[in-house]
Design a protein around this motif. Structure first.
Motif, PDB file in Angstrom:
ATOM      1  N   GLU A   1      37.501 -28.284  15.327  1.00 52.07           N
ATOM      2  CA  GLU A   1      36.522 -27.392  14.915  1.00 52.07           C
ATOM      3  C   GLU A   1      36.912 -27.391  13.187  1.00 52.07           C
ATOM      4  O   GLU A   1      38.067 -27.330  12.923  1.00 52.07           O
ATOM      5  CB  GLU A   1      36.137 -26.287  15.229  1.00 52.07           C
TER       6      GLU A   1
ATOM      7  N   SER B   1      32.286 -21.240   9.977  1.00 51.09           N
ATOM      8  CA  SER B   1      32.488 -19.755  10.875  1.00 51.09           C
ATOM      9  C   SER B   1      31.380 -19.578  11.745  1.00 51.09           C
ATOM     10  O   SER B   1      31.113 -18.296  12.301  1.00 51.09           O
ATOM     11  CB  SER B   1      32.961 -18.808  10.010  1.00 51.09           C
TER      12      SER B   1
ATOM     13  N   SER C   1      29.104 -19.098  14.922  1.00 51.49           N
ATOM     14  CA  SER C   1      29.618 -18.643  16.180  1.00 51.49           C
ATOM     15  C   SER C   1      29.051 -19.469  17.172  1.00 51.49           C
ATOM     16  O   SER C   1      27.849 -19.832  17.056  1.00 51.49           O
ATOM     17  CB  SER C   1      29.157 -17.095  16.599  1.00 51.49           C
ATOM     18  N   ARG C   2      29.616 -20.026  18.243  1.00 50.46           N
ATOM     19  CA  ARG C   2      29.055 -20.651  19.289  1.00 50.46           C
ATOM     20  C   ARG C   2      28.901 -19.949  20.494  1.00 50.46           C
ATOM     21  O   ARG C   2      29.538 -18.938  20.760  1.00 50.46           O
ATOM     22  CB  ARG C   2      30.058 -21.949  19.610  1.00 50.46           C
ATOM     23  N   SER C   3      27.915 -20.478  21.224  1.00 51.09           N
ATOM     24  CA  SER C   3      27.570 -19.728  22.370  1.00 51.09           C
ATOM     25  C   SER C   3      28.674 -20.053  23.756  1.00 51.09           C
ATOM     26  O   SER C   3      29.614 -20.889  23.619  1.00 51.09           O
ATOM     27  CB  SER C   3      26.273 -20.088  22.910  1.00 51.09           C
ATOM     28  N   LYS C   4      28.656 -19.297  24.495  1.00 47.77           N
ATOM     29  CA  LYS C   4      29.743 -19.447  25.727  1.00 47.77           C
ATOM     30  C   LYS C   4      29.392 -20.869  26.468  1.00 47.77           C
ATOM     31  O   LYS C   4      30.152 -21.544  26.684  1.00 47.77           O
ATOM     32  CB  LYS C   4      29.329 -18.470  26.899  1.00 47.77           C
TER      33      LYS C   4
ATOM     34  N   GLN D   1      40.862 -19.486  21.671  1.00 45.24           N
ATOM     35  CA  GLN D   1      39.908 -19.029  21.055  1.00 45.24           C
ATOM     36  C   GLN D   1      40.486 -17.533  20.357  1.00 45.24           C
ATOM     37  O   GLN D   1      40.107 -17.266  19.188  1.00 45.24           O
ATOM     38  CB  GLN D   1      38.723 -18.506  21.985  1.00 45.24           C
TER      39      GLN D   1
ATOM     40  N   GLN E   1      40.683 -16.487  16.257  1.00 43.31           N
ATOM     41  CA  GLN E   1      40.303 -15.435  15.887  1.00 43.31           C
ATOM     42  C   GLN E   1      41.507 -14.615  15.133  1.00 43.31           C
ATOM     43  O   GLN E   1      41.179 -13.960  13.976  1.00 43.31           O
ATOM     44  CB  GLN E   1      39.893 -14.506  17.013  1.00 43.31           C
TER      45      GLN E   1
ATOM     46  N   GLN F   1      42.155 -16.513  11.765  1.00 40.60           N
ATOM     47  CA  GLN F   1      40.862 -16.294  10.742  1.00 40.60           C
ATOM     48  C   GLN F   1      41.100 -14.756  10.137  1.00 40.60           C
ATOM     49  O   GLN F   1      40.861 -14.500   8.924  1.00 40.60           O
ATOM     50  CB  GLN F   1      39.325 -16.217  11.333  1.00 40.60           C
TER      51      GLN F   1
END
Length: 132
Positions: free
Chosen positions: A36, A41, A43-46, A113, A117, A120
Motif C-alpha cells: 500500500e 490513509s 481505511s479498508r473494509s475487513k 496492520q 498503525q 502512522q
C-alpha cells in the motif's frame, strides 16, 4: 589513429550524438508495487483486507473434504480401488496444505496492520514535534 565508424550514409558524425530512449523502469516499478502507498490513509473494509486468506481457507477446506470422500470411497467400492487409494490422499494433503497456509496468513495480516498503525502514529508524533 583510429577513426570512429560513422553511419553508412555519412549523416552521423559521432556515435554519441544519438538520442537516448527514456527509461520507464521507475514508473513501472512504482505502479506494480504490491504494498500500500504510505501516503494514502483510506481505511479498508475487513473483506478487502482478509479476502485472499479467506478464499484460500475455503478452497483448502473444500479440497480436504473432497479428499476425505475419495479416500472413503476406496473402502466401499471395489471397482477402481487403486485410483481412489492414490488420488484420495493427494487431495487430502493438498487441501490440508491450503487450509494451513490460509490459517497462518490471517495472523500475519493482523500483525502487519498493527505495525502499520504504530508506524502512522509515530510518523504523526514526529511531524508534530519536529515541525514546530
Amino acid at each position: 589513429m583510429d577513426v570512429p565508424p560513422g553511419s553508412p550514409d555519412g549523416s552521423e558524425k559521432c556515435p554519441q550524438s544519438k538520442e537516448l530512449v527514456p527509461s520507464t523502469t521507475g514508473s513501472t516499478l512504482c505502479t506494480s508495487s504490491r504494498s500500500e502507498s504510505v501516503w494514502t490513509s483510506a481505511s479498508r473494509s475487513k473483506w478487502d483486507i482478509y479476502h485472499k486468506p479467506v478464499i484460500v481457507v475455503s478452497v483448502g477446506a473444500a479440497v480436504f473434504l473432497l479428499g476425505t470422500v475419495i479416500t472413503s470411497l476406496s473402502c466401499f467400492l471395489t471397482r477402481n480401488k487403486n485410483v481412489y487409494k492414490m488420488s484420495g490422499p493427494a487431495f487430502l494433503s493438498l487441501g490440508l496444505m491450503l487450509l494451513v497456509c490460509g490459517l497462518v496468513w490471517i495472523p500475519i495480516i493482523r500483525k502487519k496492520q498493527k505495525q502499520r498503525q504504530k508506524s502512522q502514529f509515530l510518523q504523526s508524533l514526529k511531524s508534530f514535534f519536529f515541525n514546530r
